[in-house]
Scaffold this active site. Structure first.
Site, PDB file in Angstrom:
ATOM      1  N   CYS A 178     -70.863  43.928  -7.970  1.00  8.88           N
ATOM      2  CA  CYS A 178     -69.570  43.347  -7.590  1.00  8.88           C
ATOM      3  C   CYS A 178     -69.424  43.257  -6.064  1.00  8.88           C
ATOM      4  CB  CYS A 178     -68.434  44.183  -8.176  1.00  8.88           C
ATOM      5  SG  CYS A 178     -66.815  43.458  -7.873  1.00  8.88           S
ATOM      6  N   CYS A 184     -64.097  48.500  -3.682  1.00  9.06           N
ATOM      7  CA  CYS A 184     -63.232  49.563  -4.237  1.00  9.06           C
ATOM      8  C   CYS A 184     -63.958  50.910  -4.149  1.00  9.06           C
ATOM      9  CB  CYS A 184     -62.866  49.242  -5.677  1.00  9.06           C
ATOM     10  SG  CYS A 184     -62.334  47.525  -5.893  1.00  9.06           S
ATOM     11  N   CYS A 219     -65.533  52.818  -7.236  1.00  8.14           N
ATOM     12  CA  CYS A 219     -66.175  52.102  -8.344  1.00  8.14           C
ATOM     13  C   CYS A 219     -67.697  52.155  -8.334  1.00  8.14           C
ATOM     14  CB  CYS A 219     -65.717  50.654  -8.350  1.00  8.14           C
ATOM     15  SG  CYS A 219     -66.264  49.777  -9.827  1.00  8.14           S
ATOM     16  N   CYS A 242     -60.963  45.574 -25.164  1.00  8.76           N
ATOM     17  CA  CYS A 242     -60.745  45.252 -23.751  1.00  8.76           C
ATOM     18  C   CYS A 242     -62.084  44.942 -23.095  1.00  8.76           C
ATOM     19  CB  CYS A 242     -60.129  46.440 -23.021  1.00  8.76           C
ATOM     20  SG  CYS A 242     -58.693  47.119 -23.846  1.00  8.76           S
ATOM     21  N   CYS A 253     -57.993  41.915 -24.808  1.00  7.24           N
ATOM     22  CA  CYS A 253     -57.620  42.168 -23.416  1.00  7.24           C
ATOM     23  C   CYS A 253     -58.832  41.848 -22.561  1.00  7.24           C
ATOM     24  CB  CYS A 253     -57.202  43.627 -23.236  1.00  7.24           C
ATOM     25  SG  CYS A 253     -56.733  44.008 -21.529  1.00  7.24           S
ATOM     26  N   CYS A 284     -51.219  44.280 -18.580  1.00  7.05           N
ATOM     27  CA  CYS A 284     -51.670  45.668 -18.592  1.00  7.05           C
ATOM     28  C   CYS A 284     -51.936  46.018 -17.131  1.00  7.05           C
ATOM     29  CB  CYS A 284     -52.949  45.781 -19.414  1.00  7.05           C
ATOM     30  SG  CYS A 284     -53.758  47.386 -19.301  1.00  7.05           S
ATOM     31  N   ARG A 308     -51.129  54.515 -21.179  1.00 10.26           N
ATOM     32  CA  ARG A 308     -52.476  54.872 -21.668  1.00 10.26           C
ATOM     33  C   ARG A 308     -53.108  55.980 -20.840  1.00 10.26           C
ATOM     34  NH1 ARG A 308     -55.090  50.048 -21.622  1.00 10.26           N
ATOM     35  NH2 ARG A 308     -53.824  49.641 -23.438  1.00 10.26           N
TER      36      ARG A 308
HETATM   37  N1  SAM Z   1     -63.319  43.944 -11.573  1.00  5.88           N
HETATM   38  C1  SAM Z   1     -62.071  43.950 -12.219  1.00  5.88           C
HETATM   39  C2  SAM Z   1     -60.976  44.561 -11.384  1.00  5.88           C
HETATM   40  O1  SAM Z   1     -61.260  45.367 -10.524  1.00  5.88           O
HETATM   41  O2  SAM Z   1     -59.827  44.237 -11.639  1.00  5.88           O
HETATM   42  C3  SAM Z   1     -62.081  44.608 -13.577  1.00  5.88           C
HETATM   43  C4  SAM Z   1     -62.822  45.893 -13.829  1.00  5.88           C
HETATM   44  S1  SAM Z   1     -62.281  47.327 -12.912  1.00  5.88           S
HETATM   45  C5  SAM Z   1     -63.590  48.431 -13.227  1.00  5.88           C
HETATM   46  C6  SAM Z   1     -60.872  47.911 -13.781  1.00  5.88           C
HETATM   47  C7  SAM Z   1     -60.182  49.159 -13.316  1.00  5.88           C
HETATM   48  O3  SAM Z   1     -60.926  50.307 -13.700  1.00  5.88           O
HETATM   49  C8  SAM Z   1     -59.946  49.376 -11.840  1.00  5.88           C
HETATM   50  O4  SAM Z   1     -58.861  48.646 -11.350  1.00  5.88           O
HETATM   51  C9  SAM Z   1     -59.678  50.868 -11.774  1.00  5.88           C
HETATM   52  O5  SAM Z   1     -58.293  51.123 -11.930  1.00  5.88           O
HETATM   53  C10 SAM Z   1     -60.453  51.424 -12.964  1.00  5.88           C
HETATM   54  N2  SAM Z   1     -61.615  52.225 -12.507  1.00  5.88           N
HETATM   55  C11 SAM Z   1     -62.765  51.743 -12.013  1.00  5.88           C
HETATM   56  N3  SAM Z   1     -63.590  52.751 -11.664  1.00  5.88           N
HETATM   57  C12 SAM Z   1     -62.947  53.904 -11.933  1.00  5.88           C
HETATM   58  C13 SAM Z   1     -63.273  55.277 -11.776  1.00  5.88           C
HETATM   59  N4  SAM Z   1     -64.432  55.670 -11.253  1.00  5.88           N
HETATM   60  N5  SAM Z   1     -62.379  56.200 -12.171  1.00  5.88           N
HETATM   61  C14 SAM Z   1     -61.191  55.813 -12.704  1.00  5.88           C
HETATM   62  N6  SAM Z   1     -60.832  54.523 -12.873  1.00  5.88           N
HETATM   63  C15 SAM Z   1     -61.686  53.572 -12.483  1.00  5.88           C
HETATM   64 FE1  SF4 Z   2     -65.509  45.214  -8.564  1.00  2.87          FE
HETATM   65 FE2  SF4 Z   2     -65.255  47.717  -9.411  1.00  2.87          FE
HETATM   66 FE3  SF4 Z   2     -63.531  46.759  -7.652  1.00  2.87          FE
HETATM   67 FE4  SF4 Z   2     -63.476  45.825 -10.206  1.00  2.87          FE
HETATM   68  S1  SF4 Z   2     -63.019  47.913  -9.532  1.00  2.87           S
HETATM   69  S2  SF4 Z   2     -63.365  44.629  -8.316  1.00  2.87           S
HETATM   70  S3  SF4 Z   2     -65.669  45.953 -10.682  1.00  2.87           S
HETATM   71  S4  SF4 Z   2     -65.744  47.054  -7.298  1.00  2.87           S
END
Ligand code: SAM
Ligand code: SF4
Ligand code: DTB
Length: 342
Positions: free
Chosen positions: A73, A77, A80, A117, A148, A208, A280
């Site tokens: 990606c 973030c 992530c 989802c 979802c 959501c 949730r």
């Molecule tokens: N890429 C898209 C986005 O960021 O909207 C969708 C997938 S992203 C992984 C969805 C959500 O998963 C993130 O917004 C975050 O809130 C949650 N998430 C991701 N990594 C996480 C982690 N290590 N621990 C807890 N929540 C996490």
């Molecule tokens: Fe990409 Fe992870 Fe951020 Fe979603 S949460 S935009 S998958 S880096």
């Protein structure tokens, strides 16, 4: 609808300054702060009272996640595993074939999930992927599951395609407070997030949206995040509250664990601010004791992610959850009563 046994405070929270349906969208930060900081027993009592007035307290919704496009990606973030900027050892993959998605959906349904989802590690979807994604929505929906998707930012055309495919929910988390957001993500803004949420809502797709605790935020940031969600023109029908899963190789790989009581306080506040939303208990359950999860359910959580896997990390799995539900006398919800916001 209102139970006479409600405490005066809880009753006011449900009926005070509302938009004709008993839900408020004008919470002040000071008010929310005062609720978050109530003596713990008082907070639990109020949250559970609101919960009971709106939901069966012994029923929990089960949602199953699937990563339909993993890793690589472009976003940064800090929490992530899927950001291409961090070395987390995750192998990136292309968009999954529809048959594989449907295999997962069949299994999820057999295990009692009512919502499927599907998540992609995208900043935003590419137009060339939208037909395949829309097909997934149609086919999963045809199996009798709620659908979802979480695909990153959406433009008007993406939203229209998803709506036309029949998508029920779109997940897009605000993640944290507006103030703390730039400390966690720099490649898009909090306003970008709200923009996509507004587009999704405008198209008539249910929302959501929630966040993560354990990013290094203060209690004030948690309260602010929940006030932002509660003061949207409509409450998100689903509010996922994640406990950070600290991923080695990310900037938050060594983040300090959130205190369990603080976590329950956030769940309780979400329940009080958004009485009819599904709250949730999301990522992080493998690290939580049965007692902590039980307290979250008492405080108003009424949805979980089920199955062995979240997107890229582990989840407790069917056997552990069946044992937990048995111990607590909880039933899995068989059909969702969400969308009951009027
Ligand atoms: N890429 C898209 C986005 O960021 O909207 C969708 C997938 S992203 C992984 C969805 C959500 O998963 C993130 O917004 C975050 O809130 C949650 N998430 C991701 N990594 C996480 C982690 N290590 N621990 C807890 N929540 C996490
Ligand atoms: Fe990409 Fe992870 Fe951020 Fe979603 S949460 S935009 S998958 S880096
Ligand atoms: C949400 O709030 N949590 C889910 C879902 N929405 C997409 C994702 C949790 C991801 C946990 C880390 C992982 O498995 O990669």
């Amino acid at each position: 609808m209102l139970d006479n046994s409600l405490s005066g405070n809880a009753r006011e929270q449900q009926t005070g300054s509302c938009s004709g349906h008993g839900l408020r969208h004008d919470w002040s930060v000071a008010e929310a702060h005062a609720i978050y900081n109530l003596p713990f027993n008082e907070l639990l009592f109020q949250a559970h009272t609101v919960h009971r007035a709106n939901f069966d307290p012994n029923t929990v919704q089960k949602c199953q996640l699937l990563s339909i496009k993993t890793g690589g990606c472009a976003e940064d973030c800090s929490y992530c595993s899927q950001s291409a900027r961090y070395d987390t050892g995750l192998k990136a993959s292309k968009l999954m074939a529809i048959q594989e998605v449907l295999r997962g959906a069949r299994k999820a349904k057999a295990n009692g999930a009512t919502r499927y989802c599907m998540g992609a590690a995208w900043r935003e979807p590419k137009q060339r992927d939208m037909a395949a994604v829309a097909e997934m929505v149609k086919e999963v929906k045809a199996m009798g599951l709620e659908t979802c998707m979480t695909l990153g930012m959406l433009n008007d055309e993406d939203v229209a395609q998803l709506r036309n495919a029949g998508l029920d929910y779109y997940n897009h988390n605000v993640d944290t407070s507006e103030r703390f957001y730039p400390e966690v993500i720099t490649t898009r803004t909090f306003a970008d997030r709200l923009d996509t949420l507004a587009r999704v809502r405008e198209a008539g797709i249910k929302v959501c949206s929630g966040g993560i605790l354990g990013l290094g935020e203060t209690p004030a940031d948690r309260v602010d995040m929940l006030v932002t969600l509660a003061n949207l023109p409509e409450h998100p029908e689903s509010v996922p509250i994640n406990m950070l899963i600290a991923i080695e190789g990310t900037p938050l790989g060594q983040a300090e664990k959130v205190d369990g009581i603080a976590f329950v306080r956030a769940i309780a506040l979400a329940r009080i601010l958004m009485p009819r939303s599904y709250v949730r208990l999301s990522a992080g359950r493998t690290e939580m004791s049965d007692e902590l999860q039980a307290m979250c359910f008492f405080a108003g959580a009424n949805s979980i992610f089920c199955g062995e896997q979240l997107l890229t990390t582990d989840n407790p799995g069917e056997d552990a959850d069946a044992a937990l539900f048995m111990k607590l006398g909880l039933e899995a919800e068989t059909s969702s009563s969400s969308g009951n916001m009027d």
